[in-house]
Design a protein around this motif. Structure first.
Motif, PDB file in Angstrom:
ATOM      1  N   ASP A   1      -3.253  -2.588   7.362  1.00 10.74           N
ATOM      2  CA  ASP A   1      -3.231  -1.126   7.356  1.00 10.74           C
ATOM      3  C   ASP A   1      -4.386  -0.552   8.166  1.00 10.74           C
ATOM      4  O   ASP A   1      -4.214   0.426   8.896  1.00 10.74           O
ATOM      5  CB  ASP A   1      -3.288  -0.604   5.908  1.00 10.74           C
ATOM      6  N   ALA A   2      -5.550  -1.177   8.046  1.00  5.29           N
ATOM      7  CA  ALA A   2      -6.717  -0.705   8.790  1.00  5.29           C
ATOM      8  C   ALA A   2      -6.482  -0.849  10.289  1.00  5.29           C
ATOM      9  O   ALA A   2      -6.809   0.037  11.078  1.00  5.29           O
ATOM     10  CB  ALA A   2      -7.953  -1.489   8.371  1.00  5.29           C
TER      11      ALA A   2
ATOM     12  N   GLY B   1       0.855  -1.199   0.000  1.00  6.57           N
ATOM     13  CA  GLY B   1       0.000   0.000   0.000  1.00  6.57           C
ATOM     14  C   GLY B   1       0.857   1.203   0.000  1.00  6.57           C
ATOM     15  O   GLY B   1       0.755   2.180   0.524  1.00  6.57           O
TER      16      GLY B   1
ATOM     17  N   GLU C   1      -3.960  -9.995   5.086  1.00  3.42           N
ATOM     18  CA  GLU C   1      -4.082  -9.084   3.939  1.00  3.42           C
ATOM     19  C   GLU C   1      -3.511  -7.723   4.307  1.00  3.42           C
ATOM     20  O   GLU C   1      -3.751  -7.223   5.406  1.00  3.42           O
ATOM     21  CB  GLU C   1      -5.563  -8.914   3.560  1.00  3.42           C
ATOM     22  N   ARG C   2      -2.768  -7.137   3.396  1.00  6.04           N
ATOM     23  CA  ARG C   2      -2.152  -5.844   3.668  1.00  6.04           C
ATOM     24  C   ARG C   2      -3.201  -4.793   4.033  1.00  6.04           C
ATOM     25  O   ARG C   2      -2.981  -3.935   4.885  1.00  6.04           O
ATOM     26  CB  ARG C   2      -1.363  -5.399   2.440  1.00  6.04           C
ATOM     27  N   GLU C   3      -4.354  -4.905   3.370  1.00  7.01           N
ATOM     28  CA  GLU C   3      -5.423  -3.939   3.618  1.00  7.01           C
ATOM     29  C   GLU C   3      -5.900  -4.015   5.076  1.00  7.01           C
ATOM     30  O   GLU C   3      -6.044  -2.997   5.750  1.00  7.01           O
ATOM     31  CB  GLU C   3      -6.602  -4.250   2.702  1.00  7.01           C
TER      32      GLU C   3
ATOM     33  N   HIS D   1      -9.891  -6.802  13.512  1.00  6.99           N
ATOM     34  CA  HIS D   1      -9.110  -7.008  12.298  1.00  6.99           C
ATOM     35  C   HIS D   1      -8.474  -8.397  12.240  1.00  6.99           C
ATOM     36  O   HIS D   1      -7.538  -8.615  11.485  1.00  6.99           O
ATOM     37  CB  HIS D   1      -8.033  -5.923  12.188  1.00  6.99           C
TER      38      HIS D   1
END
Lengths: 577, 93
Positions: B17-18, A577, B12-14, B89
């Motif tokens: 990040d969250a 990201g 998951e990277r998403e 998460h």
């Protein structure tokens, strides 16, 4: 099951202590026991307790020695941390300092607690996640190699020695008071007590001993405070009762045109008061023996809660210090001032002989005024029972509490120091194939040598206890905080930057301490206790500039910094990201 | 030091990040409270002292007791909220 063992131990220590206080008070009242004997029983009784507990919980493995196998419940780990944290300065010196400085003395209260917020939010969970044994281990992993490791061992050594010397001074004073020995002999008794307790158990033993020490110092601090509160205000809850005392103090001072106790920035400048809060807070985060305490928990989750428990146990004592200070101050205004000089109470004579109480009838009217009375900061807590006419049992109890605080801080410091040299220097750099037995031997040898050197230095009484402790905090703040903080929160921080920063922070801070204390040269009116105000920014600046001028850290280290963010072992998948 | 952890979980990277964003937001918020309680309250202690609660001048009692309570509550609140964030998460230990 394991929790139950800790609970039984906790209740046992508190119950025994309260029972002893009750029995001795009654016996003292009936004249069945000599006051001196009570002092001796409290002194040797608590020392024997620490030694027995230390021997019973012995270290079987190297990991036991340093981090107690990571199986200490968060609640008790917090309690042990609180004991390691509170030293002679907190228990014996703090209330007296507030008594003298009024509002400005609260800088110690806020500074020594607010740092835990920074520790909890910014440092502890991440440091635990890295699974390092010691702070230098953290440095070596994050900053890739032995240069960062050696510099941080050296910084820890400097900070620890400055912190240990006043602990020996504190125990030495208490030992000489209870055993009737000269100060020098008191220091050697202190040395013997401290070595006896560290020698056996390693970190696991230290944790059990520290829990006992916390309980003893808490009871010793609260029992006289509650009695004081009942006698002076009729209210058994001192934390509520001293509001009334503050009101009376203020009214008295306004009538007599004195400096007001509750008014800020009257005894120290605003810059120095706020600066002291800053140095103590940031120093808290940099203290290696406090950081190590949060490696000794099961999980990242536990490390978050451990900090909370630790602070809760600390504030029980810290909110009591201003209460004690205000009650004593009000008592002196209301009951002592105005007494004819030839009718002063007996305690003033006893303490006067030690040079801790001075009376000087300035206006020569034969009546005591407040400005004619000088009380030494270190006698307020120890002397409070006598000032309020309590039995000698209570005084001896405070001695035992002060000793518990000083001994347990010394234990924590010496453990970190021994680990630093034996584990970080010997095992990791000199002889990686050393057996566990050899490493343990080295750590114990280092421990003895450093303890003896600190005891010898304590004999010369280089500075005041609180002053030396504040120096140690400035050194810790200026050497460790930026490297640990940036190591977690700034991926770009690299080895060259951190090493240059730590060295700069150390040199600037120690340099300012020497200049301001020994040569009386001050910049911007900043006191010697606030040397970290120069060292911390210098360290941050140098770390930033040098890091930006040199290559970024390796891919592995950058991944490690990302990895630290998550409580569970994690590999990220998907697009960057 | 991480080499002894072999049981990695793929995330998951998403989601990661969250998780980090929630964490940083919580830390930022609490640091604002810490800043106000410590520094703003100290600088304005003289003015706060004009207000009295149970005999206590407010500026004085903030430094001697209230700030300490708030610090402790904040740390426990942080631990409690981080548990929720980890769970949300899928990062629970």
């Amino acid at each position: 099951m394991q929790n139950r063992g800790w609970l039984v131990f906790t209740l046992g220590v508190v119950g025994t202590l309260l029972a002893l206080i009750g029995i001795f008070t009654v016996m003292e009242g009936q004249g069945l026991i000599q006051p001196r004997t009570i002092g001796l029983i409290f002194f040797f009784g608590t020392v024997a307790l620490y030694a027995v507990v230390g021997l019973m919980v012995s270290a079987r493995k190297v990991s036991d020695y340093y981090v107690a196998g990571r199986d200490i419940p968060a609640f008790y780990n917090g309690m042990a941390g609180a004991a390691n944290w509170m030293s002679a300065a907190s228990v014996i010196g703090m209330a007296g300092t507030i008594y003298l400085l009024g509002y400005d003395g609260l800088a110690y209260i806020m500074g020594w607690t607010g740092g835990y917020v920074l520790l909890a939010l910014l440092i502890a969970p991440y440091v635990r996640k890295m699974r390092a044994y010691t702070v230098p281990d953290f440095m070596a992993t994050r900053y890739e190699g032995n240069v960062a490791r050696s510099v941080s061992v050296f910084a820890a050594l400097a900070m620890n020695i400055v912190y240990l010397i006043p602990q020996f001074m504190g125990v030495g004073m208490i030992a000489s008071r209870f055993l009737g020995l000269p100060f020098a002999w008191g220091v050697f008794v202190a040395l013997a007590v401290i070595l006896l307790t560290t020698f056996s158990g390693g970190m696991r033993g230290v944790t059990w001993v520290s829990v006992a020490q916390y309980l003893i110092l808490l009871v010793a601090y609260l029992v006289p405070l509650v009695i004081l509160s009942v006698r002076l205000t009729g209210n058994p809850i001192p934390w509520l009762a001293y509001g009334k005392a503050l009101e009376q103090i203020d009214a008295y001072e306004v009538v007599h045109g004195m400096t007001r106790y509750v008014q800020p920035f009257t005894n120290m400048s605003r810059l120095n008061t706020l600066g002291l809060i800053f140095c103590l807070m940031v120093g808290t985060v940099g203290l290696p023996h406090v950081l190590t305490r949060f490696y000794t928990v099961k999980s990242v989750r536990d490390s978050r809660i451990s900090v909370g428990w630790c602070l809760l146990f600390i504030i029980l004592v810290y909110i009591s210090a201003p209460a004690k200070a205000a009650l004593v101050r009000n008592d002196i205004y209301q009951n002592l001032v105005g007494t004819p000089i030839n009718q002063l109470p007996a305690w003033m004579d006893t303490w006067g002989k030690q040079g801790l109480v001075k009376v000087n009838d300035i206006n020569g009217d034969g009546v005591l005024q407040f400005n004619e009375l000088t009380l030494h900061a270190d006698m307020i807590v120890v002397g409070a029972p006598e000032i309020a006419g309590m039995p000698y049992t209570v005084s001896s109890l405070i001695g035992a509490g002060g000793m518990a605080a000083a001994v347990s801080t010394s234990l924590g410091l010496l453990m970190v120091l021994a680990a630093g040299v034996a584990h970080d220097i010997y095992k990791k750099m000199i002889n990686p194939n050393a057996s566990e037995g050899v490493v343990l031997f080295w750590s114990r040898a280092v421990l003895v040598i450093v303890a003896v050197l600190c005891a010898l230095a304590a004999l010369t009484r280089p500075a005041l206890i609180v002053q030396m402790v504040a120096w140690a905090f400035s050194i810790a703040a200026a050497s460790f905080f930026p490297a640990v903080f940036l190591g977690i929160w700034w991926r770009r921080a690299n080895a060259q930057g951190a090493v240059a920063g730590m060295i700069t922070g150390l040199v600037v801070t120690i340099g300012y301490i020497i200049l301001s204390h020994f040569y009386k040269i001050q910049f911007f009116g900043i006191l010697t206790i606030n040397a970290g105000l120069f060292g911390v920014p210098a360290n941050f600046l140098v770390t930033y500039i040098v890091s930006m001028l040199t290559a970024e850290p390796s891919k592995e280290v950058q991944e490690l910094v990302t990895e630290l963010r998550f409580p569970r072992a994690t590999r990220l998948i998907g697009e960057e990201g | 030091m991480l080499s002894d952890q072999n049981n990695y979980t793929a995330v998951e990277r998403e989601a990661a990040d969250a998780h980090w964003k929630d964490n940083a937001l919580l830390v930022g918020l609490l640091l604002v409270v810490w800043f106000i309680v410590t520094w703003v309250a100290s600088v304005f202690a003289d003015g706060l002292n004009r207000i009295h609660i149970l005999g206590f001048p407010l500026g004085y009692v903030t430094g001697s007791m209230l700030a300490l309570f708030i610090y402790t509550i904040m740390i426990f609140y942080y631990a409690y909220r981080m548990d929720q964030i980890d769970e949300k998460h899928g990062m629970k230990e």
